[in-house]
Design a protein around this motif. Structure first.
Motif, PDB file in Angstrom:
ATOM      1  N   UNK A 185       0.817  -1.214   0.000  1.00  0.00           N
ATOM      2  CA  UNK A 185       0.000   0.000   0.000  1.00  0.00           C
ATOM      3  C   UNK A 185       0.855   1.272   0.000  1.00  0.00           C
ATOM      4  N   UNK A 186       2.169   1.099   0.082  1.00  0.00           N
ATOM      5  CA  UNK A 186       3.065   2.256   0.152  1.00  0.00           C
ATOM      6  C   UNK A 186       3.924   2.329  -1.106  1.00  0.00           C
ATOM      7  N   UNK A 187       4.208   3.552  -1.554  1.00  0.00           N
ATOM      8  CA  UNK A 187       5.081   3.743  -2.702  1.00  0.00           C
ATOM      9  C   UNK A 187       6.535   3.844  -2.262  1.00  0.00           C
ATOM     10  N   UNK A 188       7.435   3.333  -3.101  1.00  0.00           N
ATOM     11  CA  UNK A 188       8.857   3.347  -2.761  1.00  0.00           C
ATOM     12  C   UNK A 188       9.679   3.766  -3.974  1.00  0.00           C
ATOM     13  N   UNK A 189      10.742   4.525  -3.715  1.00  0.00           N
ATOM     14  CA  UNK A 189      11.690   4.864  -4.778  1.00  0.00           C
ATOM     15  C   UNK A 189      13.102   4.594  -4.259  1.00  0.00           C
ATOM     16  N   UNK A 190      13.909   3.956  -5.094  1.00  0.00           N
ATOM     17  CA  UNK A 190      15.312   3.727  -4.746  1.00  0.00           C
ATOM     18  C   UNK A 190      16.196   4.294  -5.844  1.00  0.00           C
ATOM     19  N   UNK A 191      17.154   5.143  -5.442  1.00  0.00           N
ATOM     20  CA  UNK A 191      18.126   5.697  -6.393  1.00  0.00           C
ATOM     21  C   UNK A 191      19.533   5.374  -5.939  1.00  0.00           C
ATOM     22  N   UNK A 192      20.392   5.127  -6.909  1.00  0.00           N
ATOM     23  CA  UNK A 192      21.801   4.939  -6.594  1.00  0.00           C
ATOM     24  C   UNK A 192      22.641   5.803  -7.513  1.00  0.00           C
ATOM     25  N   UNK A 193      23.451   6.651  -6.939  1.00  0.00           N
ATOM     26  CA  UNK A 193      24.300   7.574  -7.692  1.00  0.00           C
ATOM     27  C   UNK A 193      23.517   8.297  -8.790  1.00  0.00           C
ATOM     28  N   UNK A 194      22.330   8.768  -8.410  1.00  0.00           N
ATOM     29  CA  UNK A 194      21.529   9.560  -9.325  1.00  0.00           C
ATOM     30  C   UNK A 194      20.672   8.775 -10.299  1.00  0.00           C
ATOM     31  N   UNK A 195      20.858   7.456 -10.352  1.00  0.00           N
ATOM     32  CA  UNK A 195      20.056   6.639 -11.263  1.00  0.00           C
ATOM     33  C   UNK A 195      18.900   5.994 -10.504  1.00  0.00           C
ATOM     34  N   UNK A 196      17.705   6.070 -11.077  1.00  0.00           N
ATOM     35  CA  UNK A 196      16.563   5.446 -10.438  1.00  0.00           C
ATOM     36  C   UNK A 196      16.628   3.934 -10.635  1.00  0.00           C
ATOM     37  N   UNK A 197      16.706   3.203  -9.541  1.00  0.00           N
ATOM     38  CA  UNK A 197      16.810   1.747  -9.604  1.00  0.00           C
ATOM     39  C   UNK A 197      15.427   1.108  -9.532  1.00  0.00           C
ATOM     40  N   UNK A 198      14.565   1.630  -8.662  1.00  0.00           N
ATOM     41  CA  UNK A 198      13.191   1.125  -8.542  1.00  0.00           C
ATOM     42  C   UNK A 198      12.235   2.267  -8.294  1.00  0.00           C
ATOM     43  N   UNK A 199      11.102   2.216  -8.944  1.00  0.00           N
ATOM     44  CA  UNK A 199       9.998   3.125  -8.607  1.00  0.00           C
ATOM     45  C   UNK A 199       8.742   2.283  -8.514  1.00  0.00           C
ATOM     46  N   UNK A 200       8.191   2.203  -7.332  1.00  0.00           N
ATOM     47  CA  UNK A 200       7.065   1.312  -7.083  1.00  0.00           C
ATOM     48  C   UNK A 200       5.877   2.125  -6.593  1.00  0.00           C
ATOM     49  N   UNK A 201       4.852   2.216  -7.418  1.00  0.00           N
ATOM     50  CA  UNK A 201       3.644   2.923  -7.011  1.00  0.00           C
ATOM     51  C   UNK A 201       2.871   2.045  -6.031  1.00  0.00           C
ATOM     52  N   UNK A 202       2.075   2.680  -5.168  1.00  0.00           N
ATOM     53  CA  UNK A 202       1.244   1.866  -4.272  1.00  0.00           C
ATOM     54  C   UNK A 202       0.387   0.900  -5.084  1.00  0.00           C
ATOM     55  N   UNK A 203       0.288  -0.332  -4.629  1.00  0.00           N
ATOM     56  CA  UNK A 203      -0.451  -1.363  -5.364  1.00  0.00           C
ATOM     57  C   UNK A 203      -1.713  -1.709  -4.596  1.00  0.00           C
ATOM     58  N   UNK A 204      -2.877  -1.610  -5.254  1.00  0.00           N
ATOM     59  CA  UNK A 204      -4.100  -1.852  -4.490  1.00  0.00           C
ATOM     60  C   UNK A 204      -4.876  -3.097  -4.913  1.00  0.00           C
ATOM     61  N   UNK A 205      -4.405  -3.811  -5.936  1.00  0.00           N
ATOM     62  CA  UNK A 205      -5.045  -5.098  -6.204  1.00  0.00           C
ATOM     63  C   UNK A 205      -3.974  -6.161  -6.490  1.00  0.00           C
ATOM     64  N   UNK A 206      -4.443  -7.397  -6.637  1.00  0.00           N
ATOM     65  CA  UNK A 206      -3.510  -8.519  -6.760  1.00  0.00           C
ATOM     66  C   UNK A 206      -2.599  -8.389  -7.983  1.00  0.00           C
TER      67      UNK A 206
END
Ligand code: ADP
Ligand code: MG
Length: 328
Positions: free
Chosen positions: A178-199
């Motif tokens: 239910x939560x969104x997450x973003x991970x960046x390493x040295x300025x590059x976006x590694x993961x962008x995960x929008x909140x997910x509300x269904x299977x």
């Protein structure tokens, strides 16, 4: 006292990934809807975790970075003897004792944000200064172990440290869809995960994070018996890339590491796959909380099951059934 906080920190702060885990857990506790993790140089140069949670009141900022426990320990031996008692309320203080930490926060009702940078010696003299932040909390950690060469020596290359960070990030991102997450390493976006509300959206997140390890597609698991439920996703049978770092298990949505659990999964794959000793999986076990003791270690995610045989067999049979359904 500084020695003591640095040793205590050893329990919480093993490497950059343990800092990321503690900070992300704080963001989750603060009711964040989004968590942003920004890493430089494997976390050796900088770790930044920002959230949109409820924030911290100005007057509470010094408390947040203070050690709660008053230490009655005066020798290293004594400290090691009690190390397993835990370090609740000490993550930020521990991190601040081995790195340069800046805590910036804006409480929900506050008209502005404030920041503190706890100093080495004089925690009580920290100046609380006005800062710029729209909402939530932002923790920046620099110069990890800069003043402790013996600890710095144990850190690996940035790429290795980042792979540990990524694992910690994935583990928490898979614990709260239910939560969104973003991970960046040295300025590059590694993961962008929008909140997910269904299977479907949940499976998309899973495949985004560890998709390649599942084979053609992830096999869904959802089994119930004897008051337990096992749900999640496992690798396609026949898929044989044996990565040992693509296993994620949760008990009552808390990330865990458990040999009994892992053995149950592997045993189910054993007769189906000859060369896949480490099938990828993301599995959630829901059990009566009274069946688990999660306090085995304050920082490590170990659990003890009251009836471990029962859990093992349930995991084994549930995964086996899901695999058999695919084979058929
Ligand atoms: P603990 O999480 O065990 O209480 P920490 O040292 O990790 O100890 O955090 C100390 C306190 O600082 C927390 O109890 C919380 O009140 C506050 N805090 C830390 N991080 C955040 C955050 N991201 N948002 C809101 N409050 C936070
Ligand atoms: Mg904490």
């Amino acid at each position: 006292d500084q020695l003591i906080s640095q040793i205590a920190a050893g329990e919480v702060v093993e490497r950059p990934a343990s800092i990321v885990k503690e900070l992300m857990e704080n963001s989750l506790d603060a009711g964040a809807g989004w968590i942003n993790v920004d890493i430089e140089h494997g976390g050796l140069r900088r770790i930044l975790v920002a959230d949109d949670g409820r924030g911290i009141d100005r007057d509470e900022l010094p408390l947040a970075v203070a050690r709660h426990a008053t230490s009655k320990i005066d020798s290293l031996d004594a400290l090691e003897a009690v190390a397993s008692l835990g370090f609740r309320g000490e993550a930020l203080a521990s991190i601040a004792s081995v790195a340069q930490l800046t805590l910036t926060s804006r409480a929900l009702e506050a008209d502005r944000a404030y920041a503190v940078t706890p100093g080495e010696q004089q925690l009580q003299n920290d100046t609380i200064r006005p800062a710029a932040l729209d909402r939530g909390t932002r923790v920046e950690v620099r110069e990890l172990f800069a003043r402790i060469p013996a600890r710095r020596k144990f850190l690996r290359a940035p790429a290795t440290e980042f792979s540990h960070i990524r694992k910690a990030f994935n583990q928490l991102a898979l614990s709260r869809f239910d939560i969104g997450f973003v991970l960046r390493h040295d300025g590059t976006e590694v993961s962008r995960l929008a909140p997910a509300d269904d299977l479907d959206a949940m499976q998309t997140r899973v495949e985004k994070l560890i998709g390649g390890a599942f084979g053609d597609h992830a096999v869904a698991v959802d089994e119930q018996a004897a008051g337990m439920r096992l749900s999640g996703w496992i690798a396609t049978p026949g898929f044989s890339r044996g990565q040992a770092d693509r296993q994620y298990s949760y008990v009552n949505h808390r990330p865990i590491r458990d040999k009994v659990f892992n053995h149950g999964v592997r045993l189910a794959y054993r007769d189906l796959l000859h060369n896949q000793r480490h099938p990828a999986y993301v599995l959630y076990l829901d059990v009566d909380p009274r069946q688990v003791d999660v306090n085995a270690h304050p920082a490590k995610a170990e659990v003890r099951f009251r009836e471990s045989r029962l859990v093992h067999d349930f995991v084994f049979r549930s995964v086996g059934r899901a695999l058999a359904a695919v084979e058929a």
